[in-house]
Design a protein around this motif. Structure first.
Motif, PDB file in Angstrom:
ATOM      1  N   ALA A  64      53.140  47.512  49.551  1.00  0.00           N
ATOM      2  CA  ALA A  64      52.615  48.068  50.794  1.00  0.00           C
ATOM      3  C   ALA A  64      53.740  48.242  51.798  1.00  0.00           C
ATOM      4  O   ALA A  64      54.610  47.375  51.935  1.00  0.00           O
ATOM      5  N   VAL A  65      53.712  49.377  52.495  1.00  0.00           N
ATOM      6  CA  VAL A  65      54.640  49.636  53.592  1.00  0.00           C
ATOM      7  C   VAL A  65      53.817  50.140  54.769  1.00  0.00           C
ATOM      8  O   VAL A  65      53.056  51.108  54.633  1.00  0.00           O
ATOM      9  N   ASP A  66      53.933  49.471  55.906  1.00  0.00           N
ATOM     10  CA  ASP A  66      53.162  49.823  57.092  1.00  0.00           C
ATOM     11  C   ASP A  66      54.082  50.256  58.222  1.00  0.00           C
ATOM     12  O   ASP A  66      55.148  49.668  58.442  1.00  0.00           O
ATOM     13  N   LEU A  67      53.657  51.272  58.943  1.00  0.00           N
ATOM     14  CA  LEU A  67      54.333  51.701  60.156  1.00  0.00           C
ATOM     15  C   LEU A  67      53.546  51.182  61.345  1.00  0.00           C
ATOM     16  O   LEU A  67      52.335  51.410  61.441  1.00  0.00           O
ATOM     17  N   LEU A  68      54.225  50.477  62.242  1.00  0.00           N
ATOM     18  CA  LEU A  68      53.592  49.968  63.450  1.00  0.00           C
ATOM     19  C   LEU A  68      54.161  50.714  64.650  1.00  0.00           C
ATOM     20  O   LEU A  68      55.385  50.842  64.790  1.00  0.00           O
ATOM     21  N   ALA A  69      53.284  51.230  65.493  1.00  0.00           N
ATOM     22  CA  ALA A  69      53.691  51.927  66.709  1.00  0.00           C
ATOM     23  C   ALA A  69      53.132  51.174  67.906  1.00  0.00           C
ATOM     24  O   ALA A  69      51.929  50.900  67.970  1.00  0.00           O
ATOM     25  N   VAL A  70      54.001  50.822  68.843  1.00  0.00           N
ATOM     26  CA  VAL A  70      53.643  49.981  69.984  1.00  0.00           C
ATOM     27  C   VAL A  70      53.818  50.798  71.268  1.00  0.00           C
ATOM     28  O   VAL A  70      54.909  51.317  71.536  1.00  0.00           O
ATOM     29  N   TYR A  71      52.740  50.892  72.065  1.00  0.00           N
ATOM     30  CA  TYR A  71      52.741  51.722  73.273  1.00  0.00           C
ATOM     31  C   TYR A  71      52.608  50.849  74.512  1.00  0.00           C
ATOM     32  O   TYR A  71      51.780  49.944  74.562  1.00  0.00           O
ATOM     33  N   GLY A  74      52.336  55.045  78.118  1.00  0.00           N
ATOM     34  CA  GLY A  74      51.789  56.357  77.811  1.00  0.00           C
ATOM     35  C   GLY A  74      51.977  56.722  76.347  1.00  0.00           C
ATOM     36  O   GLY A  74      52.493  55.946  75.542  1.00  0.00           O
ATOM     37  N   ASP A  75      51.542  57.950  76.014  1.00  0.00           N
ATOM     38  CA  ASP A  75      51.508  58.375  74.624  1.00  0.00           C
ATOM     39  C   ASP A  75      52.846  58.859  74.093  1.00  0.00           C
ATOM     40  O   ASP A  75      53.030  58.957  72.876  1.00  0.00           O
ATOM     41  N   ALA A  76      53.804  59.181  74.953  1.00  0.00           N
ATOM     42  CA  ALA A  76      55.028  59.842  74.500  1.00  0.00           C
ATOM     43  C   ALA A  76      56.064  58.872  73.942  1.00  0.00           C
ATOM     44  O   ALA A  76      56.903  59.258  73.123  1.00  0.00           O
ATOM     45  N   ILE A  77      56.036  57.640  74.388  1.00  0.00           N
ATOM     46  CA  ILE A  77      57.074  56.678  73.995  1.00  0.00           C
ATOM     47  C   ILE A  77      56.421  55.492  73.295  1.00  0.00           C
ATOM     48  O   ILE A  77      55.452  54.917  73.778  1.00  0.00           O
ATOM     49  N   ALA A  78      56.985  55.111  72.163  1.00  0.00           N
ATOM     50  CA  ALA A  78      56.493  53.946  71.427  1.00  0.00           C
ATOM     51  C   ALA A  78      57.674  53.235  70.782  1.00  0.00           C
ATOM     52  O   ALA A  78      58.716  53.834  70.522  1.00  0.00           O
ATOM     53  N   HIS A  79      57.478  51.950  70.551  1.00  0.00           N
ATOM     54  CA  HIS A  79      58.431  51.187  69.752  1.00  0.00           C
ATOM     55  C   HIS A  79      57.901  51.173  68.329  1.00  0.00           C
ATOM     56  O   HIS A  79      56.741  50.837  68.086  1.00  0.00           O
ATOM     57  N   VAL A  80      58.742  51.574  67.382  1.00  0.00           N
ATOM     58  CA  VAL A  80      58.323  51.716  65.988  1.00  0.00           C
ATOM     59  C   VAL A  80      58.903  50.572  65.159  1.00  0.00           C
ATOM     60  O   VAL A  80      60.101  50.267  65.252  1.00  0.00           O
ATOM     61  N   MET A  81      58.056  49.944  64.364  1.00  0.00           N
ATOM     62  CA  MET A  81      58.472  48.887  63.451  1.00  0.00           C
ATOM     63  C   MET A  81      57.960  49.202  62.057  1.00  0.00           C
ATOM     64  O   MET A  81      56.998  49.971  61.890  1.00  0.00           O
ATOM     65  N   THR A 200      63.225  65.331  64.491  1.00  0.00           N
ATOM     66  CA  THR A 200      62.458  66.322  65.238  1.00  0.00           C
ATOM     67  C   THR A 200      62.144  65.779  66.630  1.00  0.00           C
ATOM     68  O   THR A 200      62.406  64.619  66.950  1.00  0.00           O
ATOM     69  N   TRP A 201      61.540  66.640  67.459  1.00  0.00           N
ATOM     70  CA  TRP A 201      61.160  66.198  68.801  1.00  0.00           C
ATOM     71  C   TRP A 201      60.141  65.067  68.726  1.00  0.00           C
ATOM     72  O   TRP A 201      60.082  64.213  69.614  1.00  0.00           O
ATOM     73  N   GLU A 202      59.356  65.022  67.656  1.00  0.00           N
ATOM     74  CA  GLU A 202      58.357  63.961  67.515  1.00  0.00           C
ATOM     75  C   GLU A 202      59.016  62.614  67.216  1.00  0.00           C
ATOM     76  O   GLU A 202      58.414  61.571  67.444  1.00  0.00           O
ATOM     77  N   VAL A 203      60.223  62.652  66.699  1.00  0.00           N
ATOM     78  CA  VAL A 203      60.983  61.424  66.504  1.00  0.00           C
ATOM     79  C   VAL A 203      61.656  61.010  67.792  1.00  0.00           C
ATOM     80  O   VAL A 203      61.657  59.832  68.168  1.00  0.00           O
TER      81      VAL A 203
END
Length: 241
Positions: A64-71, A74-81, A200-203
């Motif tokens: 299993a590999v999980d992507l965690l996004a922490v906000y 707002g919606d534009a910036i997140a910390h990704v783990m 990309t801009w989404e990254v």
């Protein structure tokens, strides 16, 4: 300019306790032992007991590999783990962060100018997730997405993190707000083993990274992204563990 470009990153500074111990790995065949896995015991976000432990993981059990996004803004910036699971029992999470010194705070602007070393925090999910859902004020919103990844790709992805962590123990690196951060480095690790991820801009606007991964076909496509996002919100569950 030449002097500034030549400034070396360092490991020997007066670090904050939560990032003072660097993780590193030893490898024997299909078994990887991670040393200094962080497991802080929190009373508040800044008041905690520092704990680390070593654990051996069998790569044949990685499923299993999980992507965690922490906000938090707002919606534009997140910390990704990224978190790796071994037969739904053992999970180890990787968080790419600034390695701050005692008394040092984070500044996005300073992050462009060699003010912070880069660090890969390796911790259990009770630490890296619950500090964000339970102990930060205000709490941050955490979403967990299960990635669609073959066992071979999952293993290669995991080993990219392992190689990077061992390299940084010997040769420290600078953090950069734009080019060397929690999302661009994930993309770099994916590309290193032949993955499809692009810059990309989404990254760059990291809050949209999960949607970009969905568009690549690496998340559950049987439902809309909006529905998947609702189901992936884990704050209520994290607080019960």
């Amino acid at each position: 300019a030449v002097w500034w470009l030549a400034l070396p990153a360092a490991n020997g500074r007066n670090w904050q306790p939560d990032v003072a111990e660097l993780p590193y790995e030893s490898i024997q065949g299909d078994r990887v032992t991670i040393h200094n896995i962080r497991s802080l015991q929190y009373r508040t976000e800044t008041d905690y007991e520092v704990r680390h432990y070593d654990k051996t993981f069998d790569l044949n059990r990685l499923d299993a590999v999980d992507l965690l996004a922490v906000y938090w803004m707002g919606d534009a910036i997140a910390h990704v783990m990224i978190s790796f699971g071994f037969q739904e029992k053992d999970f180890v999470a990787f968080s790419i962060e600034t390695r701050k010194e005692q008394g040092e705070g984070y500044s996005t602007l300073k992050g462009f100018f060699k003010q912070y070393e880069l660090t890969y925090v390796v911790g259990d999910e009770r630490d890296l997730v619950r500090v964000r859902t339970d102990y930060r004020n205000p709490p941050e919103d955490v979403y967990l997405y299960r990635l669609k990844m073959s066992p071979e790709s999952a293993r290669k992805f995991f080993m990219e993190y392992i190689r990077q962590i061992n390299s940084m123990k010997e040769t420290p690196e600078w953090y950069n707000t734009l080019t060397t951060n929690c999302t661009t480095n994930v993309v770099r690790h994916v590309r290193a083993f032949g993955g499809q991820a692009k810059y990309t801009w989404e990254v760059l606007l990291s809050g949209y990274a999960p949607q970009y991964v969905y568009e690549l076909g690496a998340l559950d496509a049987t439902i809309s992204f909006e529905e998947l996002r609702k189901r992936s919100y884990i704050n209520p569950k994290a607080r019960t563990i």
